[in-house]
Every structure is written in C-alpha cells, then in structure tokens.
Design a protein around this motif. Structure first.
Motif, PDB file in Angstrom:
ATOM      1  N   VAL A   1       0.797  -1.196  -0.158  1.00  0.00           N
ATOM      2  CA  VAL A   1      -0.071  -0.022   0.155  1.00  0.00           C
ATOM      3  C   VAL A   1       1.066   1.141   0.052  1.00  0.00           C
ATOM      4  O   VAL A   1       1.989   1.070   0.224  1.00  0.00           O
ATOM      5  N   ALA A   2       0.181   2.242  -0.261  1.00  0.00           N
ATOM      6  CA  ALA A   2       0.958   3.569  -0.459  1.00  0.00           C
ATOM      7  C   ALA A   2       1.418   4.231   0.964  1.00  0.00           C
ATOM      8  O   ALA A   2       2.172   5.258   1.271  1.00  0.00           O
ATOM      9  N   HIS A   3       0.410   3.724   2.146  1.00  0.00           N
ATOM     10  CA  HIS A   3       0.547   4.642   3.475  1.00  0.00           C
ATOM     11  C   HIS A   3       0.763   3.444   4.461  1.00  0.00           C
ATOM     12  O   HIS A   3      -0.238   2.891   5.181  1.00  0.00           O
ATOM     13  N   PRO A   4       2.038   2.896   4.445  1.00  0.00           N
ATOM     14  CA  PRO A   4       2.289   1.750   5.407  1.00  0.00           C
ATOM     15  C   PRO A   4       2.839   2.546   6.770  1.00  0.00           C
ATOM     16  O   PRO A   4       3.374   3.640   6.771  1.00  0.00           O
ATOM     17  N   VAL A   5       2.268   1.942   7.974  1.00  0.00           N
ATOM     18  CA  VAL A   5       2.705   2.430   9.440  1.00  0.00           C
ATOM     19  C   VAL A   5       3.401   1.420  10.193  1.00  0.00           C
ATOM     20  O   VAL A   5       2.626   0.171  10.218  1.00  0.00           O
ATOM     21  N   VAL A   6       4.582   1.610  10.456  1.00  0.00           N
ATOM     22  CA  VAL A   6       5.329   0.644  11.228  1.00  0.00           C
ATOM     23  C   VAL A   6       5.084   0.650  12.779  1.00  0.00           C
ATOM     24  O   VAL A   6       4.922   1.996  13.299  1.00  0.00           O
ATOM     25  N   VAL A   7       4.352  -0.075  13.398  1.00  0.00           N
ATOM     26  CA  VAL A   7       4.101  -0.109  14.884  1.00  0.00           C
ATOM     27  C   VAL A   7       5.243  -0.871  15.654  1.00  0.00           C
ATOM     28  O   VAL A   7       5.557  -1.990  15.363  1.00  0.00           O
ATOM     29  N   GLY A   8       5.761  -0.016  16.715  1.00  0.00           N
ATOM     30  CA  GLY A   8       6.830  -0.425  17.501  1.00  0.00           C
ATOM     31  C   GLY A   8       8.159  -0.158  16.979  1.00  0.00           C
ATOM     32  O   GLY A   8       8.472   0.621  15.924  1.00  0.00           O
ATOM     33  N   ASP A   9       9.322  -1.122  17.449  1.00  0.00           N
ATOM     34  CA  ASP A   9      10.633  -0.700  16.976  1.00  0.00           C
ATOM     35  C   ASP A   9      11.265  -1.799  16.223  1.00  0.00           C
ATOM     36  O   ASP A   9      12.442  -2.184  16.586  1.00  0.00           O
ATOM     37  N   ASN A  10      10.602  -2.538  15.621  1.00  0.00           N
ATOM     38  CA  ASN A  10      11.204  -3.735  14.713  1.00  0.00           C
ATOM     39  C   ASN A  10      12.399  -3.317  14.024  1.00  0.00           C
ATOM     40  O   ASN A  10      12.451  -2.338  13.161  1.00  0.00           O
ATOM     41  N   PRO A  11      13.572  -3.915  14.167  1.00  0.00           N
ATOM     42  CA  PRO A  11      14.677  -3.437  13.441  1.00  0.00           C
ATOM     43  C   PRO A  11      14.587  -3.306  11.670  1.00  0.00           C
ATOM     44  O   PRO A  11      14.882  -2.223  11.180  1.00  0.00           O
ATOM     45  N   LEU A  12      14.104  -4.355  11.127  1.00  0.00           N
ATOM     46  CA  LEU A  12      13.897  -4.233   9.508  1.00  0.00           C
ATOM     47  C   LEU A  12      12.958  -3.315   9.274  1.00  0.00           C
ATOM     48  O   LEU A  12      13.338  -2.626   8.315  1.00  0.00           O
ATOM     49  N   LEU A  13      11.677  -3.316   9.874  1.00  0.00           N
ATOM     50  CA  LEU A  13      10.839  -2.223   9.646  1.00  0.00           C
ATOM     51  C   LEU A  13      11.391  -0.928   9.964  1.00  0.00           C
ATOM     52  O   LEU A  13      10.788   0.126   9.178  1.00  0.00           O
ATOM     53  N   ARG A  14      11.951  -0.608  10.955  1.00  0.00           N
ATOM     54  CA  ARG A  14      12.568   0.748  11.173  1.00  0.00           C
ATOM     55  C   ARG A  14      13.339   1.128  10.136  1.00  0.00           C
ATOM     56  O   ARG A  14      13.321   2.304   9.551  1.00  0.00           O
ATOM     57  N   SER A  15      14.373   0.174   9.477  1.00  0.00           N
ATOM     58  CA  SER A  15      15.148   0.473   8.647  1.00  0.00           C
ATOM     59  C   SER A  15      14.523   0.849   7.138  1.00  0.00           C
ATOM     60  O   SER A  15      14.712   1.926   6.379  1.00  0.00           O
ATOM     61  N   LEU A  16      13.298  -0.118   7.114  1.00  0.00           N
ATOM     62  CA  LEU A  16      12.574   0.356   5.749  1.00  0.00           C
ATOM     63  C   LEU A  16      11.822   1.619   5.829  1.00  0.00           C
ATOM     64  O   LEU A  16      11.812   2.424   4.901  1.00  0.00           O
ATOM     65  N   ALA A  17      11.293   1.873   7.057  1.00  0.00           N
ATOM     66  CA  ALA A  17      10.701   3.176   7.288  1.00  0.00           C
ATOM     67  C   ALA A  17      11.591   4.483   6.935  1.00  0.00           C
ATOM     68  O   ALA A  17      11.088   5.385   6.388  1.00  0.00           O
ATOM     69  N   GLY A  18      12.801   4.170   7.335  1.00  0.00           N
ATOM     70  CA  GLY A  18      13.942   5.199   7.060  1.00  0.00           C
ATOM     71  C   GLY A  18      14.235   5.249   5.854  1.00  0.00           C
ATOM     72  O   GLY A  18      14.267   6.563   5.168  1.00  0.00           O
TER      73      GLY A  18
END
Length: 229
Positions: free
Chosen positions: A195-212
């Motif tokens: 989707v175009a609007h992903p939201v990472v919940v919490g502090d998972n390292p992989l998702l944090r990296s993707l979010a950045g």
C-alpha cells in the motif's frame, strides 16, 4: 447503481492492534478451560521455541502450532474464543490504544477495515466484532465433520498477507495508493509494501530500516496519528 470505490486500512493483529500473541494465549486458555494439565502447554511452548530457534520458517511454525488443536470441536473453539476475549479484556488493557485510535479514524474516513493475521477465527472473530472490522483475512483451520484435523489452509504469514491484501483491494476496486497498512514484525514487510501508506508499529529493526529508507510512518509514542488526513 454501484457505490464509489472505497479505500482499505489493513491491520496486523498480534502485537499491533492487540498487545499479545493471541494464538499462544488462547491455546493456554483453551487447554485450561478443558482441564488439561498446565504442563502440556509448557511442553508445547518449549517445542515451538525449539523449532523457532532451529530456524523453522514462520509459515511452518504456524502450521505446527495448529496441530495442537487436532481433535477439537470447531463449535467449542468458537465459544472458547469468545470467553478468552472477554477474559483478556477483563484482566488487562488488551488493545494498543494508538492503533485502535487510528482504526477508528480510518472508519470515520469511510475506509474498509481489514484484519490480517496468522491467527484463526476463534481468536479473531471477537476482536473483529469489537472493532467493527469489515474483513478478516486469516489462517483457516481445516475441519472434518466439525472436528479440527490439525491441518490448515495456506498460513496468512509473510507474503501471503500481501497476496490477500491485493486481492481484497481488487475485490473492492480500491487503489493501493489510497490504502493503509499497519504491522509490527519483519513478516509484515510485504503487507506494508503493498500500500502507499504503511505504518510501522513498534521498533522492529527491519521495519525501522525500511521506514527510514522509504519514508514510512512510525507509531512509537503516545502522540496521536491522524490517518484520516
């Protein structure tokens, strides 16, 4: 006359919308409810952790978990699921309030609410009713004559979440550019990417990296998120 296409907001459930791992807690509750020796759950938990440590893929772990329910009656599990959910709400604040607030904001904005989980309906049906979800995409436990075989359909884990999300968007004529998704774990990465609007919940390292890297939203603090904007 057809209604206008609607956007969808997809929510992972365990440790995203709710604070706990529903399957493990439900299994402990169900076995206690049916008079099983508490050691049985500890043995099952130990076996699960051993498989996980050995590197078993999450989809296989999911299938292995459901074998604990072999021989259970489907109707009994449904009743136990409602009792489990009521107990969870009594004993603690079950929902992640920030994510729940976001879900309500999406509903006010007219978006469909879809729960996406490797858990199964006995756990998820009462959660879905509580949040008035429109769609539940989950692992299906196989039954024969109302009795669980211990086997499942394709586990709704990792890439399968994204497959079902895309199928849901197509079924409702929704553009992914208008849709949202919430997840907390590595295995939610493909769902979030769908989707175009992903939201990472919490502090998972992989998702944090993707979010950045991709500019995804993160939900970490008590600051309110306004998904309806």
């Amino acid at each position: 006359m057809h209604s206008a296409p609607r956007a969808v907001a997809f929510f992972d459930v365990d440790e995203t919308l709710i604070k706990v791992k529903s399957m493990a807690r439900f299994l402990a509750f169900y076995w206690a409810r049916t008079g099983q020796d508490p050691a049985r759950f500890e043995d099952a938990r130990t076996a699960h952790l051993r498989r996980q440590a050995a590197g078993m893929p999450r989809a296989q772990l999911n299938r292995a978990f459901y074998r604990n329910f072999r021989g259970a009656q489907g109707a009994e599990l449904t009743a136990a699921g409602r009792a489990w959910f009521a107990a969870e709400q009594t004993h603690q604040d079950l929902f992640n309030q920030q994510v729940l607030d976001a879900l309500h904001a999406h509903r006010r904005a007219g978006r469909l609410i879809a729960l996406v989980s490797g858990s199964f309906l006995p756990c998820l049906a009462p959660v879905a009713e509580a949040v008035n979800a429109d769609v539940v995409l989950c692992t299906t436990a196989e039954e024969r004559d109302g009795i669980l075989t211990g086997e499942t359909g394709i586990p709704v884990i990792g890439p399968r979440k994204a497959v079902l999300a895309r199928r849901t968007m197509r079924a409702h004529s929704c553009d992914p550019r208008d849709c949202w998704a919430y997840g907390d774990h590595d295995s939610d990465a493909e769902l979030l990417s769908a989707v175009a609007h992903p939201v990472v919940v919490g502090d998972n390292p992989l998702l944090r990296s993707l979010a950045g890297r991709h500019g995804w939203q993160r939900l970490l603090t008590a600051a309110p998120l306004s998904p309806a904007r």
